[in-house]
Design a protein around this motif. Sequence first.
Motif, short mmCIF file in Angstrom:
data_model
loop_
_atom_site.label_atom_id
_atom_site.label_comp_id
_atom_site.label_asym_id
_atom_site.label_seq_id
_atom_site.Cartn_x
_atom_site.Cartn_y
_atom_site.Cartn_z
N ARG A 110 0.85 -1.19 0.00
CA ARG A 110 0.00 0.00 0.00
C ARG A 110 0.88 1.24 0.00
O ARG A 110 1.86 1.31 0.75
CB ARG A 110 -0.92 0.00 1.23
CG ARG A 110 -1.80 -1.24 1.34
CD ARG A 110 -2.49 -1.32 2.69
NE ARG A 110 -3.28 -2.55 2.80
CZ ARG A 110 -2.80 -3.71 3.21
NH1 ARG A 110 -1.51 -3.80 3.56
NH2 ARG A 110 -3.58 -4.77 3.29
N ASP A 111 0.52 2.22 -0.83
CA ASP A 111 1.28 3.46 -0.81
C ASP A 111 0.70 4.40 0.23
O ASP A 111 -0.25 4.05 0.95
CB ASP A 111 1.31 4.10 -2.20
CG ASP A 111 -0.08 4.49 -2.71
OD1 ASP A 111 -1.00 4.66 -1.88
OD2 ASP A 111 -0.24 4.64 -3.93
N LYS A 112 1.25 5.60 0.33
CA LYS A 112 0.83 6.53 1.38
C LYS A 112 -0.60 7.03 1.19
O LYS A 112 -1.21 7.57 2.12
CB LYS A 112 1.78 7.72 1.44
CG LYS A 112 1.83 8.56 0.16
CD LYS A 112 2.81 9.70 0.30
CE LYS A 112 2.87 10.56 -0.97
NZ LYS A 112 3.85 11.68 -0.81
N PHE A 113 -1.15 6.81 0.00
CA PHE A 113 -2.53 7.22 -0.26
C PHE A 113 -3.52 6.07 -0.05
O PHE A 113 -4.71 6.23 -0.26
CB PHE A 113 -2.66 7.75 -1.70
CG PHE A 113 -1.76 8.90 -2.00
CD1 PHE A 113 -2.01 10.16 -1.46
CD2 PHE A 113 -0.63 8.73 -2.80
CE1 PHE A 113 -1.16 11.23 -1.74
CE2 PHE A 113 0.21 9.79 -3.08
CZ PHE A 113 -0.05 11.04 -2.54
N GLY A 114 -2.99 4.91 0.34
CA GLY A 114 -3.85 3.76 0.58
C GLY A 114 -4.14 2.92 -0.65
O GLY A 114 -4.95 1.99 -0.59
N ASN A 115 -3.49 3.23 -1.77
CA ASN A 115 -3.69 2.44 -2.98
C ASN A 115 -3.03 1.07 -2.82
O ASN A 115 -1.91 0.97 -2.30
CB ASN A 115 -3.12 3.16 -4.19
CG ASN A 115 -3.82 4.48 -4.45
OD1 ASN A 115 -5.04 4.56 -4.42
ND2 ASN A 115 -3.05 5.53 -4.71
N VAL A 116 -3.71 0.04 -3.28
CA VAL A 116 -3.26 -1.34 -3.09
C VAL A 116 -2.66 -1.89 -4.38
O VAL A 116 -3.18 -1.67 -5.47
CB VAL A 116 -4.43 -2.23 -2.64
CG1 VAL A 116 -4.02 -3.70 -2.62
CG2 VAL A 116 -4.92 -1.80 -1.26
N GLU A 117 -1.55 -2.62 -4.23
CA GLU A 117 -0.91 -3.28 -5.36
C GLU A 117 -0.37 -4.63 -4.90
O GLU A 117 0.08 -4.77 -3.76
CB GLU A 117 0.23 -2.42 -5.90
CG GLU A 117 0.86 -2.95 -7.18
CD GLU A 117 1.94 -2.04 -7.73
OE1 GLU A 117 2.54 -2.38 -8.76
OE2 GLU A 117 2.18 -0.97 -7.11
N TYR A 118 -0.45 -5.62 -5.79
CA TYR A 118 0.04 -6.96 -5.47
C TYR A 118 1.33 -7.20 -6.26
O TYR A 118 1.34 -7.16 -7.48
CB TYR A 118 -1.01 -8.02 -5.80
CG TYR A 118 -2.26 -7.87 -4.96
CD1 TYR A 118 -2.39 -8.56 -3.76
CD2 TYR A 118 -3.28 -7.02 -5.35
CE1 TYR A 118 -3.52 -8.41 -2.97
CE2 TYR A 118 -4.42 -6.86 -4.57
CZ TYR A 118 -4.53 -7.56 -3.38
OH TYR A 118 -5.65 -7.40 -2.59
#
Length: 309
Positions: free
Chosen positions: A253-261
């Motif tokens: 998760r980045d600082k903006f809360g976006n999720v990546e696998y």
Amino acid sequence: MATTAPPLQTQCRRPKPGLELPSRDDICFRHPGYSQNSLLIALPRVDSTRSISPYGLHHRTALLACQIIARNAFANSYLSLDKGVNSKSRLLYPIVPSFQDWEFPHDRIPDYLVCGITIAGYAVEEAHLVPKEEKRWYQENEMRTYTMGDINNQGNLLPMRKDIHYWFNTRWFIIVPKIVTIDSSLQLSLQYVTHIISGPAAELWPTYHNTLVESLHFRSRAYLFARFACAILFQAKLFVTAGQDRQVIQVSRDKFGNVEYKTKYCTGEDLENAYGGGGSKTATPRTLEVELRTALRQIIPQQGVASED
């Protein structure tokens, strides 16, 4: 006037069902990319067969379990008695180390997944299909898409007797679709049934394996699939924490809360720290002994089972 008390009626304890399940060898599924510590999962032989061995394992259920571990590899994976390919890069595919790292396959649930266990009317409570402890996973994977509700929506709930609910939460069984006969006509039908995936559930197997599940909400399909993944990925924990370096899929998760696998190469020590029980992604189920004792106190007297007190 004195009266004579009626004679006490002795209540006989029900005989225990046969417990031959632990005596059967589990069916082992191994990762072809590792020569040591390659055991992914081991599932008990709970389904009858027409082969020399009287018991085996429902093929589609086993294949789906392995596909989930391999990051939802529904289109290009199969079960084999050997490694089957020569390319080392193809053999060393990454695996999903925990339910929190698993991405729900929206619009990619296998086609054959298109479809109350005991029909008891007492000591019944609502069981969550996606565990209520996984609220963050539920939100990040946008599971509200299927019901426009939170984790407590009716599609994610299934009424269960308290003892059955406990066994469900300890991942002793899952609910899967199988082609079965449900009446005397012997016509085949695709139905959701229970499937035992744990050796310690030997006492449940004679009664509650392949039991038709009723009271399913018509929007429960996605949540049942998520529960399947949750239980199977817990089974793979020993593979993840065996102390060997692994290729894994992890959520970030980045600082903006976006999720990546992302695919990562992790050392055995890193995996043990993250998933071995003391890390933030432990797969250890919540302890429910108190709830079980409470449930049994309510259930056993109503079943006519004699007390040992």
